[in-house]
Write a protein that holds these residues in place. Structure first.
Motif, short mmCIF file in Angstrom:
data_model
loop_
_atom_site.label_atom_id
_atom_site.label_comp_id
_atom_site.label_asym_id
_atom_site.label_seq_id
_atom_site.Cartn_x
_atom_site.Cartn_y
_atom_site.Cartn_z
N ILE A 132 -8.12 -0.31 8.03
CA ILE A 132 -7.93 0.55 6.86
C ILE A 132 -9.29 1.08 6.40
N SER A 133 -9.28 2.16 5.67
CA SER A 133 -10.52 2.84 5.32
C SER A 133 -11.40 2.05 4.35
N ILE A 134 -10.82 1.18 3.55
CA ILE A 134 -11.65 0.45 2.58
C ILE A 134 -12.29 -0.80 3.17
N SER A 135 -11.77 -1.28 4.31
CA SER A 135 -12.38 -2.43 4.98
C SER A 135 -11.90 -2.47 6.42
N LYS A 136 -12.83 -2.31 7.34
CA LYS A 136 -12.45 -2.31 8.75
C LYS A 136 -12.02 -3.70 9.22
N LEU A 137 -12.22 -4.70 8.37
CA LEU A 137 -11.78 -6.05 8.71
C LEU A 137 -10.28 -6.23 8.51
N ILE A 138 -9.71 -5.40 7.63
CA ILE A 138 -8.26 -5.47 7.38
C ILE A 138 -7.59 -4.44 8.29
N ARG A 139 -6.60 -4.92 9.03
CA ARG A 139 -5.89 -4.04 9.97
C ARG A 139 -4.40 -4.08 9.63
N LEU A 140 -3.81 -2.89 9.57
CA LEU A 140 -2.38 -2.78 9.28
C LEU A 140 -1.63 -2.38 10.54
N PHE A 177 0.82 -1.21 0.00
CA PHE A 177 0.00 0.00 0.00
C PHE A 177 0.86 1.26 0.00
N THR A 178 1.91 1.26 0.78
CA THR A 178 2.78 2.43 0.85
C THR A 178 3.46 2.65 -0.50
N LYS A 179 3.99 1.60 -1.08
CA LYS A 179 4.66 1.71 -2.38
C LYS A 179 3.69 2.20 -3.46
N MET A 180 2.45 1.74 -3.37
CA MET A 180 1.42 2.13 -4.32
C MET A 180 1.13 3.64 -4.24
N MET A 181 1.13 4.19 -3.03
CA MET A 181 0.80 5.60 -2.82
C MET A 181 1.98 6.54 -2.95
N ASP A 182 3.18 6.06 -2.68
CA ASP A 182 4.35 6.93 -2.71
C ASP A 182 4.56 7.46 -4.13
N PRO A 183 4.67 8.78 -4.30
CA PRO A 183 4.82 9.34 -5.64
C PRO A 183 6.10 8.90 -6.35
N GLU A 184 7.10 8.46 -5.60
CA GLU A 184 8.34 8.00 -6.22
C GLU A 184 8.21 6.59 -6.79
N THR A 185 7.38 5.77 -6.19
CA THR A 185 7.28 4.36 -6.61
C THR A 185 5.92 4.00 -7.18
N GLY A 186 4.90 4.77 -6.89
CA GLY A 186 3.56 4.47 -7.38
C GLY A 186 3.12 5.49 -8.41
N LYS A 187 3.49 5.28 -9.64
CA LYS A 187 3.24 6.26 -10.70
C LYS A 187 1.82 6.19 -11.26
N ARG A 188 1.13 5.10 -10.99
CA ARG A 188 -0.22 4.91 -11.53
C ARG A 188 -1.22 5.84 -10.84
N LYS A 189 -2.21 6.30 -11.59
CA LYS A 189 -3.28 7.12 -11.02
C LYS A 189 -4.37 6.19 -10.51
N TYR A 190 -5.02 6.62 -9.43
CA TYR A 190 -6.11 5.83 -8.84
C TYR A 190 -7.33 6.72 -8.70
N LYS A 191 -8.50 6.12 -8.84
CA LYS A 191 -9.74 6.85 -8.57
C LYS A 191 -9.92 6.94 -7.06
N ALA A 192 -10.38 8.08 -6.62
CA ALA A 192 -10.64 8.26 -5.19
C ALA A 192 -11.78 7.35 -4.77
N MET A 193 -11.65 6.80 -3.58
CA MET A 193 -12.69 5.93 -3.03
C MET A 193 -13.91 6.77 -2.66
N LYS A 194 -15.07 6.14 -2.71
CA LYS A 194 -16.31 6.80 -2.31
C LYS A 194 -16.14 7.34 -0.89
N GLY A 195 -16.61 8.52 -0.65
CA GLY A 195 -16.45 9.13 0.66
C GLY A 195 -15.19 9.97 0.77
N HIS A 196 -14.32 9.86 -0.22
CA HIS A 196 -13.07 10.62 -0.20
C HIS A 196 -12.95 11.52 -1.44
N ILE A 197 -14.07 11.70 -2.15
CA ILE A 197 -14.08 12.56 -3.34
C ILE A 197 -14.51 13.96 -2.88
#
Length: 187
Positions: free
Chosen positions: A149-157, A89-109
């Motif tokens: 995590i915000s997308i599923s409260k069942l997953i905990r980091l 998740f961190t690598k995906m979001m970091d601008p240095e390593t995660g170059k792909r664009k993502y759509k904002a999740m519902k509730g975060h637009i």
């Protein structure tokens, strides 16, 4: 994943948050509502929308972090090890390593017309709170404290992964907001 020195990790994260605070004050705090709500020249979010998006994530994560920190014992643990999922998740979001664009999740637009001064003020408040949590985490086990995590409260980091993800995500959208200033000069 390979263990890292907890103190060094927290210091790096604190430095990034401090940079976000300084840049927000210098670049955004005294701008007009119109400037901050001006859509990106490329059709993307305005500065206010970028910060409002980050505030929505802070609204979710910061209360969970605060509650978890206050409910955990102080320990003397000097290392942190990212989970595979947290590192991904961190690598995906970091601008240095995660170059792909993502759509904002519902509730975060973010809305398109915001009270920009209020958004900037809330972003600064949240960053100060995040900084205080990073400092409090020096006495905690970043491996043992788990945050949903915000997308599923069942997953905990692990708390260390949540800090890294949240701050990488902040960096991603701070860069996006600053690009609006560059495109403003070339218009």
């Amino acid at each position: 994943m390979k263990p890292v020195n907890k103190a060094a990790l927290l210091k790096t994260l604190e430095d990034r948050v401090e940079e976000h605070i300084s840049e927000t004050i210098a670049l955004f705090q005294n701008r007009s509502n119109a400037d901050l709500n001006n859509p990106s020249a490329t059709g993307g979010w305005s500065i206010a929308q970028c910060l409002d998006h980050l505030n929505s994530y802070g609204d979710f994560y910061l209360p969970h972090i605060g509650k978890s920190l206050s409910g955990s014992d102080d320990v003397n643990v000097s290392e942190f090890t990212s989970s595979w999922f947290g590192a991904y998740f961190t690598k995906m979001m970091d601008p240095e390593t995660g170059k792909r664009k993502y759509k904002a999740m519902k509730g975060h637009i973010p809305a398109s017309d915001l009270d920009a001064a209020k958004v900037v003020g809330e972003f600064l408040r949240q960053q100060e709170l995040l900084m205080s949590y990073l400092r409090a985490a020096r006495k905690k086990d970043l491996n043992k404290i788990k945050i949903p995590i915000s997308i599923s409260k069942l997953i905990r980091l692990r708390l260390g992964d949540v800090f890294q993800f949240l701050i990488a995500h902040n960096e991603r959208h701070m860069q996006q907001a600053k690009r609006n200033l560059v495109s403003e000069k070339t218009s």
